[in-house]
Design a protein around this motif. Structure first.
Motif, PDB file in Angstrom:
ATOM      1  N   GLY A   1       0.783  -1.228   0.000  1.00 33.72           N
ATOM      2  CA  GLY A   1       0.000   0.000   0.000  1.00 33.72           C
ATOM      3  C   GLY A   1       0.807   1.267   0.000  1.00 33.72           C
ATOM      4  O   GLY A   1       0.358   2.303  -0.520  1.00 33.72           O
ATOM      5  N   TYR A   2       2.013   1.224   0.599  1.00 29.92           N
ATOM      6  CA  TYR A   2       2.744   2.481   0.771  1.00 29.92           C
ATOM      7  C   TYR A   2       4.244   2.262   0.889  1.00 29.92           C
ATOM      8  O   TYR A   2       4.905   2.833   1.775  1.00 29.92           O
ATOM      9  N   CYS A   3       4.792   1.468  -0.013  1.00 28.01           N
ATOM     10  CA  CYS A   3       6.236   1.246  -0.039  1.00 28.01           C
ATOM     11  C   CYS A   3       6.969   2.586  -0.066  1.00 28.01           C
ATOM     12  O   CYS A   3       6.666   3.455  -0.889  1.00 28.01           O
ATOM     13  N   ALA A   4       7.946   2.744   0.820  1.00 30.00           N
ATOM     14  CA  ALA A   4       8.732   3.978   0.862  1.00 30.00           C
ATOM     15  C   ALA A   4      10.026   3.853   0.075  1.00 30.00           C
ATOM     16  O   ALA A   4      10.713   4.852  -0.138  1.00 30.00           O
ATOM     17  N   GLY A   5      10.369   2.644  -0.352  1.00 34.55           N
ATOM     18  CA  GLY A   5      11.592   2.411  -1.108  1.00 34.55           C
ATOM     19  C   GLY A   5      12.736   2.029  -0.193  1.00 34.55           C
ATOM     20  O   GLY A   5      12.847   2.533   0.935  1.00 34.55           O
ATOM     21  N   PRO A   6      13.636   1.146  -0.641  1.00 30.79           N
ATOM     22  CA  PRO A   6      14.793   0.748   0.179  1.00 30.79           C
ATOM     23  C   PRO A   6      15.651   1.922   0.616  1.00 30.79           C
ATOM     24  O   PRO A   6      16.271   1.879   1.682  1.00 30.79           O
ATOM     25  N   THR A   7      15.716   2.978  -0.189  1.00 27.80           N
ATOM     26  CA  THR A   7      16.544   4.129   0.178  1.00 27.80           C
ATOM     27  C   THR A   7      15.989   4.907   1.362  1.00 27.80           C
ATOM     28  O   THR A   7      16.661   5.800   1.888  1.00 27.80           O
ATOM     29  N   SER A   8      14.790   4.577   1.809  1.00 28.22           N
ATOM     30  CA  SER A   8      14.247   5.207   3.014  1.00 28.22           C
ATOM     31  C   SER A   8      14.825   4.573   4.269  1.00 28.22           C
ATOM     32  O   SER A   8      14.880   5.208   5.328  1.00 28.22           O
ATOM     33  N   GLY A   9      15.217   3.292   4.176  1.00 28.47           N
ATOM     34  CA  GLY A   9      15.671   2.575   5.354  1.00 28.47           C
ATOM     35  C   GLY A   9      14.556   2.305   6.351  1.00 28.47           C
ATOM     36  O   GLY A   9      14.820   1.979   7.514  1.00 28.47           O
TER      37      GLY A   9
ATOM     38  N   VAL B   1       3.851   7.513   6.754  1.00 32.47           N
ATOM     39  CA  VAL B   1       4.187   7.135   5.388  1.00 32.47           C
ATOM     40  C   VAL B   1       4.714   8.338   4.607  1.00 32.47           C
ATOM     41  O   VAL B   1       5.700   8.236   3.864  1.00 32.47           O
ATOM     42  N   THR B   2       4.078   9.474   4.767  1.00 31.32           N
ATOM     43  CA  THR B   2       4.529  10.690   4.076  1.00 31.32           C
ATOM     44  C   THR B   2       5.968  11.021   4.441  1.00 31.32           C
ATOM     45  O   THR B   2       6.797  11.331   3.575  1.00 31.32           O
ATOM     46  N   GLU B   3       6.295  10.937   5.719  1.00 35.01           N
ATOM     47  CA  GLU B   3       7.661  11.212   6.173  1.00 35.01           C
ATOM     48  C   GLU B   3       8.651  10.204   5.587  1.00 35.01           C
ATOM     49  O   GLU B   3       9.719  10.580   5.095  1.00 35.01           O
ATOM     50  N   HIS B   4       8.305   8.923   5.631  1.00 36.08           N
ATOM     51  CA  HIS B   4       9.216   7.885   5.163  1.00 36.08           C
ATOM     52  C   HIS B   4       9.405   7.934   3.650  1.00 36.08           C
ATOM     53  O   HIS B   4      10.510   7.689   3.135  1.00 36.08           O
ATOM     54  N   GLN B   5       8.357   8.261   2.921  1.00 39.23           N
ATOM     55  CA  GLN B   5       8.508   8.362   1.470  1.00 39.23           C
ATOM     56  C   GLN B   5       9.361   9.566   1.094  1.00 39.23           C
ATOM     57  O   GLN B   5      10.107   9.514   0.096  1.00 39.23           O
ATOM     58  N   THR B   6       9.293  10.621   1.858  1.00 38.63           N
ATOM     59  CA  THR B   6      10.195  11.755   1.634  1.00 38.63           C
ATOM     60  C   THR B   6      11.642  11.323   1.842  1.00 38.63           C
ATOM     61  O   THR B   6      12.529  11.660   1.043  1.00 38.63           O
ATOM     62  N   LEU B   7      11.902  10.564   2.889  1.00 37.58           N
ATOM     63  CA  LEU B   7      13.245  10.033   3.132  1.00 37.58           C
ATOM     64  C   LEU B   7      13.703   9.163   1.967  1.00 37.58           C
ATOM     65  O   LEU B   7      14.866   9.203   1.556  1.00 37.58           O
ATOM     66  N   GLY B   8      12.787   8.346   1.441  1.00 32.80           N
ATOM     67  CA  GLY B   8      13.122   7.472   0.329  1.00 32.80           C
ATOM     68  C   GLY B   8      13.516   8.235  -0.919  1.00 32.80           C
ATOM     69  O   GLY B   8      14.483   7.882  -1.605  1.00 32.80           O
ATOM     70  N   ARG B   9      12.782   9.287  -1.232  1.00 32.19           N
ATOM     71  CA  ARG B   9      13.110  10.097  -2.413  1.00 32.19           C
ATOM     72  C   ARG B   9      14.432  10.830  -2.222  1.00 32.19           C
ATOM     73  O   ARG B   9      15.265  10.905  -3.140  1.00 32.19           O
ATOM     74  N   GLU B  10      14.634  11.391  -1.026  1.00 34.11           N
ATOM     75  CA  GLU B  10      15.885  12.096  -0.758  1.00 34.11           C
ATOM     76  C   GLU B  10      17.069  11.137  -0.797  1.00 34.11           C
ATOM     77  O   GLU B  10      18.148  11.472  -1.302  1.00 34.11           O
ATOM     78  N   GLY B  11      16.883   9.931  -0.254  1.00 31.36           N
ATOM     79  CA  GLY B  11      17.953   8.943  -0.278  1.00 31.36           C
ATOM     80  C   GLY B  11      18.322   8.529  -1.688  1.00 31.36           C
ATOM     81  O   GLY B  11      19.499   8.331  -2.010  1.00 31.36           O
ATOM     82  N   ALA B  12      17.323   8.396  -2.550  1.00 30.72           N
ATOM     83  CA  ALA B  12      17.588   8.024  -3.940  1.00 30.72           C
ATOM     84  C   ALA B  12      18.346   9.120  -4.671  1.00 30.72           C
ATOM     85  O   ALA B  12      19.237   8.841  -5.483  1.00 30.72           O
ATOM     86  N   GLU B  13      18.022  10.363  -4.367  1.00 32.00           N
ATOM     87  CA  GLU B  13      18.678  11.488  -5.043  1.00 32.00           C
ATOM     88  C   GLU B  13      20.160  11.572  -4.715  1.00 32.00           C
ATOM     89  O   GLU B  13      20.961  12.004  -5.540  1.00 32.00           O
ATOM     90  N   ARG B  14      20.556  11.157  -3.522  1.00 31.18           N
ATOM     91  CA  ARG B  14      21.965  11.263  -3.138  1.00 31.18           C
ATOM     92  C   ARG B  14      22.673   9.898  -3.076  1.00 31.18           C
ATOM     93  O   ARG B  14      23.798   9.809  -2.584  1.00 31.18           O
ATOM     94  N   PHE B  15      22.023   8.888  -3.595  1.00 35.47           N
ATOM     95  CA  PHE B  15      22.569   7.537  -3.470  1.00 35.47           C
ATOM     96  C   PHE B  15      23.902   7.397  -4.198  1.00 35.47           C
ATOM     97  O   PHE B  15      24.844   6.796  -3.704  1.00 35.47           O
TER      98      PHE B  15
END
Length: 245
Positions: A165-173, A212-226
């Protein structure tokens, strides 16, 4: 699960192997490529947002003799790392590469290994040995780093939980912890509302959505700097945290 049909009283589920059954409620906790979500809400393409990274993780012997640590090799748009597991008796290795959406069967493990082998052919460091180990690995995972974005996580008597329902992505941790929090909140609301699943699902979503909103933000930010020209300690910490959750 082959089909799912619901009415005001229950949900009829048919299976590829096994007799049909009726349930009061169905909770789909079947991951990024959720069959439950597809049957009830629509095709995957409507909800999955690719983060531009693909990852493979697999098991292997701790042939480098590492002790409670890991090593990272990085080039622009690519990274490989190896780290210890099971009290240093084993190791895990991971390959990561940047790419836009790729067409492949997410159930075809041999195709996944070929994708990694092609992407990392000719790389130095321990990469040739890791590719050799990957070819024989029995425990192997490959998928896109992606998020699931939905306006609602329930429809009638069906609700979604975790990555479905709300995967945040592995880059969110945060994938595992987020799923556990969601399960706890959903169970609590079902108990608190005494069988009124409509009210329970609404309360579950209300309480879970900010997390979920917070964690998905972390996921997007993590992907951008991966992938950075020179990996910072923050990136190394992110990699280590992701692979231990």
């Amino acid at each position: 699960m082959a089909t799912l049909e619901q009415d005001e009283d229950d949900v009829l589920v048919t299976f590829e192997h096994g007799a049909p059954r009726r349930f009061d409620l169905v909770v789909g906790a079947d991951g990024l490529h959720s069959r439950t979500r597809a049957l009830v809400f629509g095709p995957e393409e409507e909800f999955v947002r690719h983060l531009g990274i693909y990852t493979a993780i697999f098991n292997l012997d701790n042939y480098l003799g590492l002790e409670n640590t890991g090593l990272l090799y990085a080039t622009p748009g690519k990274a490989a790392n190896i780290f210890t597991a099971r009290d240093n008796t084993e190791a895990r290795a991971a390959f990561h590469f940047a790419a836009e959406h790729l067409e492949y069967d997410h159930r075809d493990q041999e195709a996944h290994k070929r994708i990694i082998a092609d992407r990392f052919a000719g790389e130095g460091w321990e990469v040739p040995r890791l590719l050799h180990e990957m070819a024989a690995a029995q425990e192997f995972f490959f998928d896109a780093n992606a998020q699931v974005v939905m306006d609602t996580w329930s429809a009638g008597r069906v609700a979604l939980l975790g990555d479905a329902g709300y995967c945040a992505g592995p880059t969110s941790g945060r994938g595992t912890s987020q799923a556990l929090i969601g399960a706890y909140l959903l169970a609590g609301e079902l108990a608190a509302h005494g069988g009124d699943h409509t009210a329970a699902f609404a309360a579950y979503e209300h309480r879970m959505r900010p997390c979920v909103t917070e964690h998905q933000t972390l996921g997007r930010e993590g992907a951008e700097r991966f992938f950075l020209p020179a990996p910072t300690q923050e990136t190394l910490n992110l990699l280590a945290y992701t692979h231990t959750t």
